[in-house]
Each structure stands twice: as structure tokens, then as C-alpha cells.
Design a protein around this motif. Structure first.
Motif, PDB file in Angstrom:
ATOM      1  N   GLU A  56       3.087   2.009  12.616  1.00  0.00           N
ATOM      2  CA  GLU A  56       2.436   1.425  13.800  1.00  0.00           C
ATOM      3  C   GLU A  56       1.515   0.287  13.377  1.00  0.00           C
ATOM      4  O   GLU A  56       0.467   0.511  12.777  1.00  0.00           O
ATOM      5  CB  GLU A  56       1.627   2.502  14.534  1.00  0.00           C
ATOM      6  N   ALA A  68       1.103   4.105   7.946  1.00  0.00           N
ATOM      7  CA  ALA A  68       2.003   5.093   7.339  1.00  0.00           C
ATOM      8  C   ALA A  68       3.040   5.576   8.355  1.00  0.00           C
ATOM      9  O   ALA A  68       4.116   6.041   7.975  1.00  0.00           O
ATOM     10  CB  ALA A  68       1.199   6.272   6.798  1.00  0.00           C
ATOM     11  N   ALA A  69       2.719   5.452   9.647  1.00  0.00           N
ATOM     12  CA  ALA A  69       3.657   5.863  10.690  1.00  0.00           C
ATOM     13  C   ALA A  69       4.418   4.672  11.255  1.00  0.00           C
ATOM     14  O   ALA A  69       5.142   4.811  12.254  1.00  0.00           O
ATOM     15  CB  ALA A  69       2.907   6.597  11.797  1.00  0.00           C
ATOM     16  N   SER A  89       0.836  -1.211   0.000  1.00  0.00           N
ATOM     17  CA  SER A  89       0.000   0.000   0.000  1.00  0.00           C
ATOM     18  C   SER A  89       0.867   1.255   0.000  1.00  0.00           C
ATOM     19  O   SER A  89       2.026   1.221   0.405  1.00  0.00           O
ATOM     20  CB  SER A  89      -0.904  -0.001   1.232  1.00  0.00           C
ATOM     21  N   GLY A  96      -8.316   4.855  11.775  1.00  0.00           N
ATOM     22  CA  GLY A  96      -6.940   5.342  11.861  1.00  0.00           C
ATOM     23  C   GLY A  96      -5.902   4.281  11.582  1.00  0.00           C
ATOM     24  O   GLY A  96      -4.706   4.517  11.721  1.00  0.00           O
ATOM     25  N   ALA A 127       0.457   3.692   1.990  1.00  0.00           N
ATOM     26  CA  ALA A 127       0.715   4.052   3.393  1.00  0.00           C
ATOM     27  C   ALA A 127       1.986   3.358   3.892  1.00  0.00           C
ATOM     28  O   ALA A 127       2.892   3.991   4.436  1.00  0.00           O
ATOM     29  CB  ALA A 127      -0.484   3.644   4.259  1.00  0.00           C
ATOM     30  N   THR A 170      -4.934   2.892   8.713  1.00  0.00           N
ATOM     31  CA  THR A 170      -4.074   3.219   7.579  1.00  0.00           C
ATOM     32  C   THR A 170      -3.074   4.315   7.942  1.00  0.00           C
ATOM     33  O   THR A 170      -1.889   4.227   7.590  1.00  0.00           O
ATOM     34  CB  THR A 170      -4.939   3.667   6.379  1.00  0.00           C
ATOM     35  N   GLU A 171      -3.540   5.311   8.668  1.00  0.00           N
ATOM     36  CA  GLU A 171      -2.639   6.374   9.096  1.00  0.00           C
ATOM     37  C   GLU A 171      -1.538   5.792   9.999  1.00  0.00           C
ATOM     38  O   GLU A 171      -0.379   6.185   9.908  1.00  0.00           O
ATOM     39  CB  GLU A 171      -3.395   7.463   9.861  1.00  0.00           C
ATOM     40  N   GLY A 172      -1.947   4.860  10.852  1.00  0.00           N
ATOM     41  CA  GLY A 172      -0.970   4.196  11.721  1.00  0.00           C
ATOM     42  C   GLY A 172       0.075   3.457  10.903  1.00  0.00           C
ATOM     43  O   GLY A 172       1.275   3.535  11.182  1.00  0.00           O
ATOM     44  N   CYS A 226     -10.145  -2.326   9.119  1.00  0.00           N
ATOM     45  CA  CYS A 226     -10.127  -0.875   8.915  1.00  0.00           C
ATOM     46  C   CYS A 226     -11.404  -0.230   9.449  1.00  0.00           C
ATOM     47  O   CYS A 226     -11.374   0.873  10.010  1.00  0.00           O
ATOM     48  CB  CYS A 226      -9.960  -0.536   7.432  1.00  0.00           C
TER      49      CYS A 226
END
Lengths: 497, 497
Positions: free
Chosen positions: A449, A446-447, A308, A440, A310, A442-444, A435
Motif C-alpha cells: 500500500e 510491506a502490504a 527496504s 503505519g 518491508a 512501513t507496514e503499509g 514516516c
């Protein structure tokens, strides 16, 4: 004392499990460590372990204990599920007599050996007689199991790899893919042609650095090196045991990308094994549910997460730091475009996720026809070529890139292929549910996590072991049985979004 | 059909051997590859393999087949020897009942675990109760075996490690060493004090280079990497199977010499395993004869060959080339003096070949006394200290460097220690015979030519397997049964010559 019977069964099956685990480590060793000269002895060791396991499983004592324990009203849900799995394993193993098991085993070994020659020569006629000898034995096994289990013969074979798997449930799913994928593929290829190829970079990429990078991602995803290893083998796999999970990869010095994604795929398998219910270790209820959920876990990590945008946004800086790369080819977007490249090809194991189902559907059709006797072994190369033309519009120029490419069938494995694509579909459905359940996510990713995702998978899939059916696990986790919708939506979003 | 019985026995014992081999690879994996978290599962796997092996060995069917085959007049010498080994293994395993086997196994595991704590704390009292529980079980096993085999109890324990080994033959040999070694040691120490220490060099010596050098010597000696491996483990050993021999070492970056000689020692074991009669693979007659000959092969390579001036003359230039060394410390003579250093010490595994027998003689006396009941477990530390004072003139300051230093005893192994020194003696006697039989052997070694020696060992020791007794093999190879003369002569020549 019915509870005593159940307890005896637990002891008995723990011994069987220890033999299975011993075989798994020896199999891993064979693929990673064993000098070639050990092959003959190793084959003997594995055969003896298998035979002992089989005779323990089929023993009269187990049959009697199963009867006695069946009347035990004191069992709780997990114990009852455990007992059902013991019964399933016993019936499956006992359905076929020892002479038939040995005949099939010998014919499989002979056919596999002939297949190696045939593939090297790219000449199907070399293996044809062996496969003609093998198919009736597989059919006889299927029929014997079908009788014992009250199933259709093909479903009785599926039962070995995917307990509860039924052709009647696979057919509509594959039909839906057959409708949805061809126009999607056309659209994706047009889109890709417009965009042109992603920027490329050149190696070498030292293997030690590739390994270091892979280990970094494995640890980040939760792989526990106190309970596992990463090694090298010709064909990557996840083996070992839940407390000693061993994954492998192979490195290409000129391109780090295949090994990296390969390791992430196997890490998905490993997390499943490691997450199986610890308090039931060594008992059938703690085994992985089947190949569909197993493949769903590797493909969820690989396809849903790690290919992905992310994930690659998180990964790109670590990749650059590892190899000291810079420039457009090293940006997350270039990596994403590389990993999302779609191209119809002849070889299943090299296929992208848009064309992969076509490879599986072809094999599913052909193996059912071979078993039903409506396709003759002699006609396999022709039927293969015709199927490839229909499904992907390409024709294999030779047997090697046609019906000789996979070891399955030639080593006696029929009913295995569908689990690959059912796994991809389950991966999409499970990731979609995760999801929704964990905003959150996907955002995780990307970080970097991954804990919320892994925890969700542990809870809803891994820790369920074999306490429920694949269908029940999927319904509990996603709200519905397996269907192709989340998978099709995923493909549309990723490749046309 | 008596011959059919014999053939059935062969099949049966091949299965047993495959289980043994599977266990050997799993044991190797445990020591070299297994992540710590796999320990519990691995213990289960090994226990199940051991139990299955034991039940196959003790089965009524084997007993009946042994009876039937015993009447078979058509068997040739090797088949008859094979049959005798099968009978020996069956009787040895059947002598003790399953509950007693399990009790001993549990007590050994508990005592070994307590020993680890005791050693860490250097406090014998921690392990005393466990050893007090274990010794009577070992004694009972010895007595049960003694009854079944018509032997003295101590000899019945020896039988497990050294078939045919008898205290009555060990006693005069150890008595001879007890006379010859103390004055020899005094003379050697005087000589060494006069000469001063050999020149020293400093590391680091990269591990990869040490490994490369070791592999070079292994190959030169005839180790076949198509049928074996070299890896790293905490305690060096030779494991695996004759067709897949796995030796290990541990490297010290500051000193390449211990790992190098350790590898050469294990290579001696490996060459023996590899040279066992191939056409009888998987049958008892093809097993290594016992620990005395096994240890003789490692010590022949290490002590007789590789610590010699001839070998080190050949090795020194290769060692210099590997590490880029120069100066007096890198000369063959300096290496020779290093490897011939004698120093009475407290720890057996660090002992040189002049003082090593004293360590073994002490343990031999003590274990016989413990089993006979003339020494109480509680009095072991005191008896140990007294014995060390008598034999080597030094007293352990604590239990860790005294009676807690070895795992033997605490893991239930009694009757093992003498084989170390009997092996050293057999090594000297065999090497002496080889030198007489093959003129120019030493000159060949100085030129790096080992084939004549290895061929002689293959012919006279390795390829004999268990077709004859240790005594018969030694008489055929050297003209006489085991005695200490060649060993004493070797020590005099090397250290006072």
C-alpha cells in the motif's frame, strides 16, 4: 495595466514551455526510437528549438513585461512566485550573450565528441585539449552569471540545476558525510564479510516477463500509463512532460534485479513530474523545483522504499510468480541482502548508497578547483586517482575507470554532481518526516500500500512545484533545512541495524 | 553582396526546415507512441512550432533577402530553383494575415471535432454549422492567395498540396476518365462474375510474422532501416524526415494481405523521401515536389509493381514460407486475383483502382462547387448521394458512408483530393516509361530484383526534389505531360487482359 502584463507573460512562457516540451519528446525519441541515420537532423532540430527558446526568453519584450508586472499589486502568492521564476529564467538566460552561448555550445559538442574517443581509448590526453578549451568558457559563463545574479561563480552554475543551491550550504553537509561515512563503511564491510554473500540464482529471465513485472510495480506505485510510457534505452532516464512522462530502462536477460530497481528509481522521478501542479501547467511555477528534489524523489522510492525489507517482503512473491522461481535465493531476505550489498568501486553509476557520496565529493572538489583555476586540466587524472585513494582507498588502473567515466564536464555540465548526493540526503530526510507524519507507513509498504506515502509526497513536494525554494519546501515538509542526519541514521539502520 | 543574401536565406530556411522536421517527428509520435493523456500538450507543441515556422517564413527579413537575392546573377540552376521555392513558400504564407490564419485554424479544429461526433452519430446535421462557418474562411484564404499568386481561387488552394496544379489541366484528364472508366468497370465486373471468387484462406496470421514479412519486402525494395522505421498506427502513413523516414501500418490477425500491401504502398512514399537530393537537405529545393508525385511513388510501388503478376510470383513463396501456408489459396495467381478484385463500394479508402477515380471526381466536383458557392453546405449530403448514384450506381444509406467518411474538408483541406487520382495516373505513366527505358524490368521484378526500377525512379523523380515543376519532371521522365492514357491502358491490361 500591470495585470495585462502579467497575463502576457503567462502566454509568452507557455510558448517557451511548449518548445521545451517538444524538445523533451524529441530527446526521448533520440534515445529510444530514432534510427542512427537520423542523428544529424535531430541535432539540428534540437539546436533550433534551443535557440528559439533562448531568444524568446531573452527578448526585450519579456524584459519590459517583467518590469511592468513587477509593479502589479494584484498578484496572489502563486502568481508572484510564477513571476519570480520567469524573472530568474530571463536573467539566467540573458546573463550571457548569444555569441558566448554559441561558443560554449560548440566547445561542449566538440569536447563531448572527443570524450567519446578518449573513453573508448581510455586515454585522457585525447580529450585534454578540448577540455582545456572548454573550461575557460564555462568559467566565463559562470562569471557572467555571477555578476548578473550577485552570486559566487560556482553558485551561479549550481543555479542552473539547483536554484538556490549554495556551496556554503553544501560544504558543511559534505564535511559531515566525510566524517561519518568512512568508519561506517569499515563497519559495514566487516559485517558483510562475516555474513558471507547472499545466495545467487541464474537466468535467463525473459525480457517480456521483466517488463511485465516492472509495469506491475509501476502501476502499484501510482504511475499512470494514460499519461506515460516505459521503454528501453542505453542509459535509463525519465523524460517527456508532466502529462506524458516517459521513463526508460535497459534489461539484462541474466539478471532481472538491476532493471527492476532502475525502473523503480525512474518511477520516483515520474511521480514527481506527474504530481506537479496541474492548474499551472506550462508555467515556470509548475516546473520541478530543481535537481535536488528531483533526485530525492527517485532515491526516496528506490533507496528508502524499494530496497527496504518491508518492500521486498511485498515484492518477493510477485517476483517469484513472474519468473517461476523457488528456493533460498528467491526469498525476500536474499533479495534484501542483494540490494543492500556494499562494495567500494571505481565507477560512480555502479556505486551503492554508502560509497556513492565519496564519488560525488571527489567530483565536487575537483570541479570547484578546475573552475577556480587551482587545478589544471592536465593534472586532472592525477588528482582523480589521489582523491579516490583518499576517499575510498582504491586507485583507478586507467583513465576510463577514472576521470573519463562520466559525460558531465565534457559536455559542459559543471555544478551538477552535488545534486546527486544532496538528493539522497533529502530523500532520507523526507522519508523520515513522512514516516513520522503517517504512522503505519512501513507496514503499509510491506502490504503493497503506497497511497499514503505518495499522497504525502504529492502534498508536500510534488504539488509545490516551484512555488517555494527547495529550502522552504524542505522546512515545511520536515521541519528543518537540509542536513545529513536522517541520511546517516538511515545508513546506520539499514547496514548496521 | 547579393550572394550573401542568398546564403542568409539558406540559413534561414534550414531553421524553418528543422522546425518542420521537429513537427513531423512529434506528429509521428502522436500517432504511434503518445499516451492519450499527452494529447493536449502535444496540440500546444505543434501549434507553437507551426506559428513560429509561419512567422519565420513571413518575416520582413525574408522578404528583403528575397529581393536582394533575386538580383544575384551568380546563382546556378539549383540555387535559382531553391530561391524560387523560398519565394513561393514566403508568398503563400504571407498572402493571408496572422488573424485570418488563426481564425481558419480555430475553425478547422472546431469543425474537425464536430466531424468526429457527427461521424460517430452518422448525422451530418451535427457538423453542418461548423462546416458552414469554415467554408467562408477557406474561401477567403483561397481568394487572398489567389490575389497574391495571380491564380484562380481553387488553383490557389491546390498550390498548397500540388504546386503548379491547375484545375484547367485536371478537368480534361478527369473528363477522359469519366468516359473510359464506366464501360471498363462494366466489362471487368462481367469478367469477374464469370471467373468466380478466388480461393480463400483463414487466419490467424501472427502479427510478428506479418511484420517480419513486411520488413523483408521493404528491405528488398531498398528501404534503409538505418534511416527509417516501421511502426503501428490507426491510420497508416509515411512521416518523419528524409533521413529518418517513418512508415506505419495496422495489422489484421485474420488477414495478412491488407497490411502487407499497405506497407508496400508506404514504402513507395518512403523511397521518394529518402531519395530526395541529399546535398540540398533542409532547403526547399530538396523537398518532395508535391502530392501528385508523392502519391505516384506509393501507387507505382503498390499498384504498378506489387499487385502485378510478376511481383506476386516472386512474393508467393516468401509469403507461404512465412505463414506455413499451402494449397490453391497460397498460389501467386490466387493472390493476384485477390489483389485485383474490383467492387464498386461506398468508401473511398477501401476502393480498388478501377473505381477509386470516381470517388475523387465526386469530391473534386463538390469541393469546387462548395467554394464557388454554387453548392450550399446544407445540400452536401444530397449532392453526395446523387453523385455516387451517377458515378458508381450506388447510394449511401447514411451520412457516415456518404459525405462524413473523410476528414478532408472538415479539417480545412480543400484542393487535396484530386492529387490521389493524379498520382495514380502519374504512377502508370512513369512505370510505363521506366519499362520502356529499362528492358527486362518486369522479368526482374518477378525475380525480386528492384534495383533497376528504383535507380530509374531515383534518377528521374526522387533526386529532382523541387528543382523543376511536376510537369517538367514528368516531361523529362516520360516524354510528355500528365495524361490518362497510360493509366487507362494499365487498367485494361490488368483487368481485361
Amino acid at each position: 495595466m500591470p495585470h495585462a502584463s502579467y497575463k502576457r507573460l503567462e502566454e509568452w512562457f507557455r510558448r517557451i514551455s511548449a518548445l521545451t516540451d517538444a524538445g523533451a519528446i524529441l530527446q526521448w525519441d533520440l534515445a529510444t526510437m530514432m534510427p542512427k541515420g537520423g542523428a544529424r537532423g535531430r541535432a539540428d532540430q534540437l539546436a533550433v528549438l534551443k535557440a528559439l527558446r533562448h531568444s524568446l526568453l531573452c527578448s526585450l519584450e519579456v524584459a519590459q513585461l517583467l518590469d511592468a508586472a513587477g509593479a502589479d499589486v494584484s498578484l496572489d502568492d502563486w502568481q508572484r512566485a510564477n513571476l519570480e521564476e520567469m524573472r530568474r529564467a530571463h536573467v539566467l538566460a540573458s546573463a550571457v550573450g548569444q555569441p558566448e552561448v554559441e561558443a560554449l555550445s560548440r566547445a561542449s559538442s566538440a569536447c563531448e565528441a572527443a570524450w567519446r574517443d578518449a573513453r573508448a581509448e581510455s586515454d585522457f590526453s585525447i580529450v585534454r585539449p578540448s577540455l582545456e578549451a572548454l573550461v575557460p568558457l564555462v568559467r566565463a559563463t559562470a562569471e557572467a552569471r555571477a555578476k548578473a545574479l550577485g552570486l559566487d561563480p560556482y553558485d551561479a552554475l549550481l543555479e542552473e540545476y539547483e536554484p538556490g543551491g549554495r556551496a556554503a550550504e553544501i560544504d558543511p553537509i559534505f564535511a559531515r558525510l566525510g566524517e561519518a561515512l568512512p568508519p561506517l563503511l569499515t563497519a559495514v564491510l566487516e559485517r558483510q564479510a562475516e555474513a558471507g554473500p547472499p545466495p545467487e540464482f541464474r537466468g535467463p529471465f525473459p525480457i517480456e516477463a521483466q517488463r511485465r513485472l516492472a509495469v506491475q510495480f509501476m502501476e502499484r506505485l501510482g504511475f499512470d500509463f494514460h499519461h506515460g510510457r516505459l521503454d528501453v534505452s542505453l542509459h535509463p532516464f525519465c523524460g517527456g512532460t508532466p502529462d506524458d512522462v516517459r521513463i526508460t530502462t535497459r534489461y539484462d536477460e541474466q539478471d532481472f534485479r538491476p532493471a527492476l530497481m532502475g525502473v523503480l528509481h525512474e518511477t520516483g522521478h515520474a511521480l514527481y513530474e506527474r504530481g506537479l501542479p496541474r492548474e499551472w501547467r506550462g508555467l515556470p511555477v509548475a516546473d520541478a523545483r530543481g535537481m535536488v528534489l528531483h533526485e530525492s524523489q527517485s532515491l526516496l522510492i528506490e533507496m528508502q522504499v524499494c530496497r527496504s525489507r518491508a518492500f521486498l517482503a511485498f515484492a518477493a512473491p510477485l517476483i517469484r510468480a513472474t519468473f517461476g522461481g523457488s528456493g533460498p535465493a528467491w526469498e525476500a531476505e536474499a533479495l534484501y541482502r542483494h540490494y543492500a550489498r556494499v562494495e567500494p568501486g571505481l565507477i560512480r553509476v555502479n556505486a551503492d548508497e554508502v560509497t556513492y557520496p565519496a564519488h560525488v565529493i571527489l567530483r565536487y572538489r575537483l570541479e570547484k578547483a578546475l573552475l577556480a583555476g587551482t587545478l589544471k586540466v592536465a593534472d586532472l587524472p592525477g588528482a582523480w586517482a589521489e582523491g579516490m585513494r583518499d576517499l575510498l582507498g582504491i586507485t583507478p588502473p586507467d583513465d576510463r575507470s577514472g576521470c573519463l567515466q562520466d559525460i558531465h564536464w565534457y559536455d559542459g555540465a559543471f555544478g551538477y554532481f552535488p545534486t546527486y548526493t544532496l538528493g539522497a540526503i533529502a530523500a532520507a530526510q523526507l522519508f523520515d518526516a513522512a514516516c513520522r507524519a503517517e504512522p503505519g507507513l512501513t507496514e503499509g509498504i510491506a502490504a503493497g500500500e503506497f497511497a499514503p506515502l505518495i499522497t504525502w509526497l504529492r502534498t508536500h513536494v510534488h504539488s509545490q512545484g516551484s512555488s517555494k525554494s527547495t529550502r522552504e519546501i524542505l522546512i515545511a515538509a520536515t521541519g528543518r533545512p537540509l542536513d545529513a542526519e536522517a541520511f546517516v541514521t538511515h545508513l546506520e539502520r539499514r547496514y548496521l541495524g
